[in-house]
Design a protein around this motif. Structure first.
Motif, PDB file in Angstrom:
ATOM      1  N   LEU A 156      -6.200  10.581   4.254  1.00  0.00           N
ATOM      2  CA  LEU A 156      -5.032   9.880   5.009  1.00  0.00           C
ATOM      3  C   LEU A 156      -5.042  10.307   6.279  1.00  0.00           C
ATOM      4  O   LEU A 156      -5.328  11.315   6.784  1.00  0.00           O
ATOM      5  CB  LEU A 156      -3.937  10.571   4.365  1.00  0.00           C
ATOM      6  CG  LEU A 156      -2.409  10.069   4.843  1.00  0.00           C
ATOM      7  CD1 LEU A 156      -2.247   8.830   4.473  1.00  0.00           C
ATOM      8  CD2 LEU A 156      -1.433  11.079   4.110  1.00  0.00           C
ATOM      9  N   LYS A 198       3.168   9.769  -1.709  1.00  0.00           N
ATOM     10  CA  LYS A 198       3.037   8.299  -1.472  1.00  0.00           C
ATOM     11  C   LYS A 198       4.147   8.091  -0.173  1.00  0.00           C
ATOM     12  O   LYS A 198       4.706   8.964   0.234  1.00  0.00           O
ATOM     13  CB  LYS A 198       3.413   7.652  -2.824  1.00  0.00           C
ATOM     14  CG  LYS A 198       4.925   7.924  -3.364  1.00  0.00           C
ATOM     15  CD  LYS A 198       5.025   7.261  -4.744  1.00  0.00           C
ATOM     16  CE  LYS A 198       6.517   7.736  -5.102  1.00  0.00           C
ATOM     17  NZ  LYS A 198       6.904   9.250  -5.288  1.00  0.00           N
ATOM     18  N   TYR A 200      -3.858   1.263  -2.134  1.00  0.00           N
ATOM     19  CA  TYR A 200      -4.320   1.695  -0.689  1.00  0.00           C
ATOM     20  C   TYR A 200      -5.218   0.946  -0.117  1.00  0.00           C
ATOM     21  O   TYR A 200      -5.515  -0.021  -0.995  1.00  0.00           O
ATOM     22  CB  TYR A 200      -4.610   3.160  -0.679  1.00  0.00           C
ATOM     23  CG  TYR A 200      -5.932   3.419  -1.557  1.00  0.00           C
ATOM     24  CD1 TYR A 200      -6.934   3.389  -0.643  1.00  0.00           C
ATOM     25  CD2 TYR A 200      -6.066   3.577  -2.958  1.00  0.00           C
ATOM     26  CE1 TYR A 200      -8.344   3.692  -1.101  1.00  0.00           C
ATOM     27  CE2 TYR A 200      -7.159   3.790  -3.470  1.00  0.00           C
ATOM     28  CZ  TYR A 200      -8.441   3.777  -2.642  1.00  0.00           C
ATOM     29  OH  TYR A 200      -9.471   4.217  -3.333  1.00  0.00           O
ATOM     30  N   ARG A 245      -0.742  -0.224   6.716  1.00  0.00           N
ATOM     31  CA  ARG A 245      -1.619   0.815   6.221  1.00  0.00           C
ATOM     32  C   ARG A 245      -0.622   2.208   6.047  1.00  0.00           C
ATOM     33  O   ARG A 245       0.521   2.135   6.775  1.00  0.00           O
ATOM     34  CB  ARG A 245      -2.620   1.294   7.128  1.00  0.00           C
ATOM     35  CG  ARG A 245      -3.820   0.476   7.068  1.00  0.00           C
ATOM     36  CD  ARG A 245      -4.921   0.960   8.184  1.00  0.00           C
ATOM     37  NE  ARG A 245      -6.379   0.323   7.972  1.00  0.00           N
ATOM     38  CZ  ARG A 245      -7.176   0.898   7.045  1.00  0.00           C
ATOM     39  NH1 ARG A 245      -7.100   2.069   6.449  1.00  0.00           N
ATOM     40  NH2 ARG A 245      -8.267   0.277   6.893  1.00  0.00           N
ATOM     41  N   THR A 246      -0.852   3.068   4.997  1.00  0.00           N
ATOM     42  CA  THR A 246      -0.305   4.249   5.020  1.00  0.00           C
ATOM     43  C   THR A 246      -0.546   5.206   5.849  1.00  0.00           C
ATOM     44  O   THR A 246      -1.930   5.472   6.148  1.00  0.00           O
ATOM     45  CB  THR A 246      -0.321   4.781   3.394  1.00  0.00           C
ATOM     46  OG1 THR A 246      -0.040   3.873   2.611  1.00  0.00           O
ATOM     47  CG2 THR A 246       0.479   6.061   3.349  1.00  0.00           C
ATOM     48  N   ALA A 260       0.924  -1.285  -0.092  1.00  0.00           N
ATOM     49  CA  ALA A 260      -0.057  -0.201   0.152  1.00  0.00           C
ATOM     50  C   ALA A 260       0.841   1.207   0.055  1.00  0.00           C
ATOM     51  O   ALA A 260       1.955   1.271   0.624  1.00  0.00           O
ATOM     52  CB  ALA A 260      -0.752  -0.036   1.115  1.00  0.00           C
ATOM     53  N   GLY A 261       0.228   2.259  -0.489  1.00  0.00           N
ATOM     54  CA  GLY A 261       0.990   3.551  -0.385  1.00  0.00           C
ATOM     55  C   GLY A 261       2.122   3.854  -1.567  1.00  0.00           C
ATOM     56  O   GLY A 261       3.019   4.802  -1.530  1.00  0.00           O
ATOM     57  N   GLU A 265       4.852   3.430   5.987  1.00  0.00           N
ATOM     58  CA  GLU A 265       3.775   2.286   6.103  1.00  0.00           C
ATOM     59  C   GLU A 265       3.699   1.779   7.497  1.00  0.00           C
ATOM     60  O   GLU A 265       5.014   1.416   8.009  1.00  0.00           O
ATOM     61  CB  GLU A 265       4.470   1.273   5.191  1.00  0.00           C
ATOM     62  CG  GLU A 265       3.471  -0.145   5.235  1.00  0.00           C
ATOM     63  CD  GLU A 265       4.188  -1.117   4.359  1.00  0.00           C
ATOM     64  OE1 GLU A 265       3.895  -2.377   4.850  1.00  0.00           O
ATOM     65  OE2 GLU A 265       4.549  -0.860   3.219  1.00  0.00           O
TER      66      GLU A 265
END
Length: 279
Positions: free
Chosen positions: A97, A69, A52, A126-127, A4-5, A120
């Motif tokens: 976010l 990102k 994401y 998760r971001t 992700a991210g 991360e």
């Protein structure tokens, strides 16, 4: 592995009622929802997507480009606050976010902007954002040099100018006397290192220094004249403020650039301004 991210280039593996399932070389899949699917898409196509977690903690892909990102530093707007933290506009449809309370430093208000680093979370994957940048931005080991062209992010307005992040790793300052165009927090700019002090302060300018600056500015001045139909209402005798407003240059740089163009025979100076010589 699909993380992700980050951006990934993935292959369309199968088509479902919900969208396209994209896969990496190891066969790991992620859904690209119908919102981002074209009738032309088919199995075997490659697509560049950003990945994401959605609200149900599932990995999902989008063809949208986020404002930042994982690994980036950015200035993002606060769109909501809860007892657990704040939510920032990330530039993605329907997805903000998270900036947890534990990661906040300084004032965080809805409608305001915060300087954050995206990383991360090693537990959830998760971001997440943090405004505590001590471990990311530092001037302990400076890796830029005087005269170097660098990319900067405008982080904060202060009394003497703007504090910026240099090349994503150092703090720097652009003072008011080095600003010859409008600048706002969140802007990403090209700047030039003017001076590095013994105590590690990096001073920058939006203009090149020395002969390279004159060559670059002379080219810009010539382009301005061409766009303006061959005439600009400023000359050697104009007020510095007037010159800066029109050219985004200091009067010193303008005069030196004008001198280069007059010497080359491209421009003449008149009582009311400067004029391009048509050849």
């Amino acid at each position: 592995m699909i993380n992700a991210g980050r951006k990934h280039t993935l292959t369309v593996n199968r088509i479902s009622d919900f969208g396209l399932y994209l896969a990496d070389e190891q066969g790991n899949e992620v859904l690209l929802p119908n919102r981002y699917v074209s009738m032309k898409d088919k199995v075997g196509d490659t697509k560049e997507v950003f990945v994401y977690h959605d609200s149900e903690d599932r990995l999902v892909a989008t063809t949208e480009t986020p404002l930042a990102k994982v690994g980036d530093i950015a200035v993002l707007e606060v769109v909501d606050k809860t007892s657990h933290g704040a939510f920032l506009d990330w530039g993605l449809f329907g997805k903000d976010l998270f900036l947890p309370n534990r990661n906040q430093q300084g004032l965080v208000e809805v409608g305001g902007k915060v300087l954050v680093y995206l990383y991360e979370d090693h537990i959830t994957g998760r971001t997440v954002a943090t405004s505590k940048l001590q471990s990311v931005v530092s001037n302990m080991d400076i890796r830029v040099r005087p005269g170097q062209r660098v990319e900067v992010l405008v982080a904060k307005r202060v009394d003497v100018g703007f504090r910026v992040v240099v090349e994503g790793r150092h703090w720097g300052m652009i003072y008011h006397n080095q600003l010859f165009r409008p600048v706002a927090v969140g802007d990403r700019l090209t700047a030039y290192v003017r001076h590095i002090t013994d105590d590690g302060r990096i001073d920058l300018s939006l203009q090149q220094q020395g002969y390279d600056e004159v060559k670059h500015s002379a080219t810009k001045l010539l382009e301005m004249l061409e766009r303006a139909g061959g005439v600009l209402p400023i000359n050697d005798h104009s007020a510095p403020e007037e010159i800066t407003a029109i050219t985004h240059m200091s009067k010193k740089v303008f005069k030196r650039s004008l001198g280069v163009l007059m010497k080359s025979g491209d421009v003449i100076e008149t009582e009311t301004g400067i004029k391009l010589i048509r050849r």
